[in-house]
Design an enzyme around this catalytic site. Structure first.
Site: not given
Lengths: 76, 168
Positions: B119-120, B123, B129
């Protein structure tokens, strides 16, 4: 059986926590944008596809307690 | 899916990463492996390639830290915020930080490092998101089996919008 009571108005601790959550994950970018806490909760509820009430109901509170990424959910 | 404001993206396809510190919850080699697999989630569907470096500065610098750790975004102890990362850019751009007050895991349902790292790194590569439940870039952590993990369509479309598809 007595129903579990929730106070009509939020305690200052609740309000502080909610504000903290919203400031971090649903920040207000414009200084002229004077949104009430209810409007900001609505924004959060829309993002998470919750029932939009503008109130700190159980499902909204539950979402706020879940472990998550530290980045905002809305960004400028 | 959403891209970060201004749609920042890396202007190159060969990116470097460096692991600056570790959690004591998982053996180091398992942290290395989780990070490598989390990056592969993205390199499997785009032309991006990741190479680990040790000495010099890397595009994506990874570290475990507690509370205030120098970037103005302090962690909050166990629970709550698990990690954060910065969008593509120079300096702190692309870096990913993991809250060392969490109980990290690579095998069970404690906070799974592979899932959070994947997930990170979304970014780090320019994704914001998503409000699609089940998407990797959904902000709330939820466990899914890392062994059978497949990048959801929403995330694949987002990252391919930025970097294109992997050539066969």
């Amino acid at each position: 059986f007595p129903a579990q009571l929730r106070p009509e108005s939020w305690s200052s601790i609740d309000l502080e926590k909610v504000k903290g959550y919203l400031d971090k994950f649903f920040p207000v970018f414009s200084k002229t944008q004077n949104l009430s806490i209810e409007e900001r909760i609505k924004e959060m509820q829309k993002f998470f596809h919750l029932t939009v009430t503008g109130k700190l109901d159980t499902e909204t509170e539950e979402i706020m307690k879940l472990p998550r990424c530290g980045m905002p959910d809305i960004s400028e | 899916y959403q891209t970060l404001p201004g749609t920042p993206k890396w202007k190159k396809t060969h990116l470097t990463y460096k692991i600056l510190s570790y959690t004591s919850d998982i053996p180091r080699k398992n942290v290395d492996d989780a990070i490598k697999r989390a990056l592969m989630v993205w390199s499997d569907v785009t032309p991006l390639q990741f190479r680990r470096v040790y000495g010099r500065q890397a595009d994506i610098e990874i570290r475990f830290a507690r509370r205030e750790h120098g970037d103005g975004a302090p962690f909050d102890g166990k629970g709550g915020t698990l990690a954060h990362a910065f969008g593509p850019g120079e300096g702190i751009g692309g870096d990913a930080h993991f809250d060392n007050d969490e109980k990290w895991s690579d095998v069970n349902k404690d906070v799974n490092l592979f899932l959070v790292a994947a997930h990170e790194f979304g970014h780090s590569l320019g994704l914001d998101h998503s409000n699609v439940r089940g998407a990797l870039m959904y902000p709330i952590y939820s466990y899914r089996n890392p062994e059978t993990f497949k990048l959801p369509a929403d995330d694949r479309q987002g990252i391919q919008k930025l970097y294109g598809k992997k050539s066969s």
